[in-house]
Design a protein around this motif. Structure first.
Motif, PDB file in Angstrom:
ATOM      1  N   GLN A 149      18.921 -36.799  -9.241  1.00  7.58           N
ATOM      2  CA  GLN A 149      18.442 -37.258  -7.943  1.00  7.58           C
ATOM      3  C   GLN A 149      18.144 -36.083  -7.019  1.00  7.58           C
ATOM      4  OE1 GLN A 149      18.004 -40.794  -7.065  1.00  7.58           O
ATOM      5  NE2 GLN A 149      16.679 -39.568  -5.753  1.00  7.58           N
ATOM      6  N   ARG A 150      18.997 -35.073  -7.035  1.00  6.34           N
ATOM      7  CA  ARG A 150      18.774 -33.913  -6.176  1.00  6.34           C
ATOM      8  C   ARG A 150      17.471 -33.200  -6.541  1.00  6.34           C
ATOM      9  NH1 ARG A 150      23.502 -29.531  -5.419  1.00  6.34           N
ATOM     10  NH2 ARG A 150      24.377 -31.353  -4.332  1.00  6.34           N
ATOM     11  N   SER A 151      17.227 -33.017  -7.832  1.00  7.93           N
ATOM     12  CA  SER A 151      15.999 -32.346  -8.272  1.00  7.93           C
ATOM     13  C   SER A 151      14.767 -33.148  -7.888  1.00  7.93           C
ATOM     14  CB  SER A 151      16.039 -32.134  -9.788  1.00  7.93           C
ATOM     15  OG  SER A 151      17.120 -31.315 -10.161  1.00  7.93           O
ATOM     16  N   VAL A 152      14.849 -34.456  -8.062  1.00  8.73           N
ATOM     17  CA  VAL A 152      13.713 -35.315  -7.731  1.00  8.73           C
ATOM     18  C   VAL A 152      13.486 -35.337  -6.222  1.00  8.73           C
ATOM     19  CG1 VAL A 152      12.920 -37.719  -7.730  1.00  8.73           C
ATOM     20  CG2 VAL A 152      13.887 -36.720  -9.815  1.00  8.73           C
ATOM     21  N   ASP A 153      14.547 -35.360  -5.445  1.00 11.56           N
ATOM     22  CA  ASP A 153      14.395 -35.352  -3.987  1.00 11.56           C
ATOM     23  C   ASP A 153      13.685 -34.093  -3.512  1.00 11.56           C
ATOM     24  OD1 ASP A 153      15.580 -37.807  -3.728  1.00 11.56           O
ATOM     25  OD2 ASP A 153      17.562 -37.034  -3.194  1.00 11.56           O
ATOM     26  N   ARG A 154      13.929 -32.972  -4.179  1.00  9.29           N
ATOM     27  CA  ARG A 154      13.247 -31.731  -3.798  1.00  9.29           C
ATOM     28  C   ARG A 154      11.745 -31.824  -4.042  1.00  9.29           C
ATOM     29  NH1 ARG A 154      17.941 -28.906  -6.008  1.00  9.29           N
ATOM     30  NH2 ARG A 154      16.855 -28.678  -8.001  1.00  9.29           N
ATOM     31  N   LEU A 155      11.332 -32.661  -4.988  1.00  9.83           N
ATOM     32  CA  LEU A 155       9.912 -32.823  -5.293  1.00  9.83           C
ATOM     33  C   LEU A 155       9.216 -33.831  -4.390  1.00  9.83           C
ATOM     34  CD1 LEU A 155       9.902 -32.988  -9.197  1.00  9.83           C
ATOM     35  CD2 LEU A 155       8.718 -31.293  -7.817  1.00  9.83           C
ATOM     36  N   ARG A 156       9.978 -34.648  -3.685  1.00 10.35           N
ATOM     37  CA  ARG A 156       9.384 -35.763  -2.941  1.00 10.35           C
ATOM     38  C   ARG A 156       8.411 -35.284  -1.865  1.00 10.35           C
ATOM     39  NH1 ARG A 156      10.696 -41.225  -2.363  1.00 10.35           N
ATOM     40  NH2 ARG A 156      12.520 -40.943  -3.710  1.00 10.35           N
ATOM     41  N   LEU A 157       8.765 -34.228  -1.135  1.00  9.36           N
ATOM     42  CA  LEU A 157       7.872 -33.719  -0.101  1.00  9.36           C
ATOM     43  C   LEU A 157       6.560 -33.252  -0.707  1.00  9.36           C
ATOM     44  CD1 LEU A 157       7.216 -32.893   2.785  1.00  9.36           C
ATOM     45  CD2 LEU A 157       8.421 -30.720   2.365  1.00  9.36           C
ATOM     46  N   ARG A 158       6.653 -32.513  -1.807  1.00  8.82           N
ATOM     47  CA  ARG A 158       5.432 -32.055  -2.494  1.00  8.82           C
ATOM     48  C   ARG A 158       4.605 -33.244  -2.965  1.00  8.82           C
ATOM     49  NH1 ARG A 158       0.868 -30.279  -3.204  1.00  8.82           N
ATOM     50  NH2 ARG A 158       0.212 -29.633  -5.278  1.00  8.82           N
ATOM     51  N   PRO A 191      13.738 -41.365 -15.483  1.00  8.48           N
ATOM     52  CA  PRO A 191      13.441 -42.556 -14.680  1.00  8.48           C
ATOM     53  C   PRO A 191      13.441 -42.291 -13.179  1.00  8.48           C
ATOM     54  CG  PRO A 191      15.661 -42.696 -15.592  1.00  8.48           C
ATOM     55  CD  PRO A 191      14.990 -41.532 -16.255  1.00  8.48           C
ATOM     56  N   LEU A 192      14.280 -41.371 -12.712  1.00  6.69           N
ATOM     57  CA  LEU A 192      14.305 -41.073 -11.277  1.00  6.69           C
ATOM     58  C   LEU A 192      12.987 -40.452 -10.834  1.00  6.69           C
ATOM     59  CD1 LEU A 192      17.925 -39.638 -10.948  1.00  6.69           C
ATOM     60  CD2 LEU A 192      17.123 -41.912 -10.286  1.00  6.69           C
ATOM     61  N   LEU A 193      12.440 -39.570 -11.659  1.00  6.57           N
ATOM     62  CA  LEU A 193      11.143 -38.967 -11.349  1.00  6.57           C
ATOM     63  C   LEU A 193      10.038 -40.019 -11.373  1.00  6.57           C
ATOM     64  CD1 LEU A 193       9.307 -36.515 -10.860  1.00  6.57           C
ATOM     65  CD2 LEU A 193       9.209 -36.216 -13.361  1.00  6.57           C
ATOM     66  N   ALA A 194      10.023 -40.872 -12.389  1.00  5.37           N
ATOM     67  CA  ALA A 194       8.990 -41.903 -12.501  1.00  5.37           C
ATOM     68  C   ALA A 194       9.051 -42.873 -11.322  1.00  5.37           C
ATOM     69  CB  ALA A 194       9.145 -42.665 -13.814  1.00  5.37           C
ATOM     70  N   ARG A 195      10.264 -43.262 -10.922  1.00 10.27           N
ATOM     71  CA  ARG A 195      10.413 -44.154  -9.771  1.00 10.27           C
ATOM     72  C   ARG A 195       9.908 -43.496  -8.492  1.00 10.27           C
ATOM     73  NH1 ARG A 195      15.493 -45.750 -12.208  1.00 10.27           N
ATOM     74  NH2 ARG A 195      15.564 -48.000 -12.629  1.00 10.27           N
ATOM     75  N   MET A 196      10.286 -42.237  -8.305  1.00 15.86           N
ATOM     76  CA  MET A 196       9.849 -41.533  -7.101  1.00 15.86           C
ATOM     77  C   MET A 196       8.333 -41.464  -7.037  1.00 15.86           C
ATOM     78  SD  MET A 196       8.539 -38.432  -5.912  1.00 15.86           S
ATOM     79  CE  MET A 196       9.024 -37.064  -6.971  1.00 15.86           C
ATOM     80  N   GLU A 197       7.687 -41.141  -8.148  1.00 13.07           N
ATOM     81  CA  GLU A 197       6.232 -41.080  -8.170  1.00 13.07           C
ATOM     82  C   GLU A 197       5.625 -42.424  -7.785  1.00 13.07           C
ATOM     83  OE1 GLU A 197       4.398 -39.041 -11.561  1.00 13.07           O
ATOM     84  OE2 GLU A 197       6.404 -38.370 -12.122  1.00 13.07           O
ATOM     85  N   ALA A 198       6.169 -43.504  -8.351  1.00 10.41           N
ATOM     86  CA  ALA A 198       5.641 -44.831  -8.050  1.00 10.41           C
ATOM     87  C   ALA A 198       5.865 -45.186  -6.580  1.00 10.41           C
ATOM     88  CB  ALA A 198       6.289 -45.876  -8.954  1.00 10.41           C
TER      89      ALA A 198
END
Length: 393
Positions: free
Chosen positions: A99-108, A345-352
């Protein structure tokens, strides 16, 4: 014989529906390979088979009945490895999908979506949503995570489109094998570059793991290929299907516009509802006699599970054919279950989430630019989805 035909739109597979109702553990034959196998479809049984260590994924070297003429992953992929080696290989990259890694990508991700929406507006007022937004967005996301340079990402997309096919004849199967080899060669070169100049990406992490003796080079190549190809193809098609569902069921789109807080639950419900895959995935082999829902599966017999069917099991999900953004009940299995569940799955959910929320807010009047019955759907592929998604606003 379970011979998958290209289904129109997002229609649910009638064979799977019949199996859910009448034969949840059934003996079937698949289009390629030799012999029969088992198909398990009900939610509780799918969970059991997918998590019980007596069902092994180590099937290489066997004559396996399958959906395709070729195996999708490379031979050393984690898809074909049981614990503890599966855990050893997977643990190398798992920290990159927290989750932490994916959250760092959310802004980008949000900034990239804003850029792509501007390009869509410039191409409009009628344009292809897949070409202008969904494909480049999902390709960029997995490319940044793995460490694939922007100029090389179209090659990953092309390999994925070739490899992730049912390959119904020898020529298609050979093209798929050639694409797998090209991807393997490419990632070997990329690994050499990261070995000389490490960066903050998954490829550098895997290269360091090879140097430390945690994995070997072939395991790196298989893992990089699997994550890159699936990480674009599956997410691109799933998010395209989500937008298609919202565009063709306007009340759902309008509800999310009124209640944007529902985006998170909407993504999960759409993942459950969308029959995203043609046929079944990778096989398992029983390492001893095991009983599943009163049916004896004998040692050495091959077993497939259908996560698509399990997600529509009416014993678990009331009115499974309805999309309910406030549905209660157990989590869906769109990302699989057990040790071989998807690592991202966390990355895929964030993208969606980012994609849907941005499009819904930026283009509140968006609608299909062609009649629904004129939509073109991909054929001979494993992951279902439209060829394109023409929209206007």
């Amino acid at each position: 014989m379970y011979e998958v035909h290209d289904l129109p739109g997002l229609d649910f597979d009638p064979f799977l529906w019949e199996s859910l109702s009448d034969a949840p553990v059934s003996r079937i034959r698949l289009p390629h390979g030799e012999g029969d196998c088992w198909l398990v479809t009900r939610h509780k049984d799918v969970k059991f088979v997918a998590s019980d260590p007596r069902f092994s994924r180590d099937v290489l070297g066997r004559s396996v009945p399958k959906m395709t003429k070729h195996f999708i992953p490379l031979d050393r992929a984690v898809s074909f490895v049981d614990p503890p080696d599966h855990v050893r290989v997977r643990s190398v990259v798992s920290s990159s999908f927290t989750q932490r890694s994916v959250d760092r990508l959310r802004l980008r991700a949000g900034l990239l979506m804003d850029e792509l929406c501007l390009e869509l507006e410039a191409a409009g007022p009628s344009a292809d949503l897949v070409h202008h937004v969904i494909s480049p967005f999902t390709l960029a996301m997995i490319g940044e995570v793995i460490g694939v340079p922007a100029e090389d990402r179209p090659r990953v997309r092309d390999w994925a489109q070739t490899v992730l096919t049912r390959a119904s004849d020898e020529a298609q199967a050979q093209r798929a094998e050639d694409a797998k080899q090209a991807a393997r060669d490419y990632f070997r070169q990329l690994a050499a570059q990261r070995r000389a100049e490490p960066r903050q990406d998954v490829m550098s992490t895997m290269v360091a793991a090879v140097g430390a003796g945690r994995i070997d080079e072939e395991e790196l190549l298989a893992l990089a290929t699997l994550m890159s190809l699936n990480g674009w193809h599956a997410v691109c098609n799933n998010t395209t299907n989500m937008m298609y569902a919202l565009l063709t069921q306007r009340h759902l789109m309008q509800r999310l516009q009124r209640q944007p807080r529902l985006i998170l639950s909407a993504v999960d419900e759409l993942l459950r509802w969308i029959p995203h895959k043609h046929g079944v995935g990778q096989p398992r082999v029983a390492t001893e006699d095991v009983e599943v829902d009163g049916v004896l599966i004998r040692e050495g017999e091959l077993v497939y599970v259908s996560y698509v069917a399990a997600n529509w099991d009416e014993r678990v999900y009331s009115d499974p054919g309805e999309i309910d953004f406030e549905r209660k009940g157990p989590p869906h299995m769109a990302f699989g279950h057990g040790p071989h569940a998807c690592v991202g799955p966390l990355l895929a959910r964030m993208e969606a989430e980012v994609l849907l929320s941005t499009l819904i807010s930026r283009f509140p009047a968006m609608r299909l630019a062609v009649p629904q019955d004129e939509m073109k759907w991909q054929t001979d592929v494993l992951i279902r989805g439209p060829v394109d998604l023409p929209v206007t606003w």
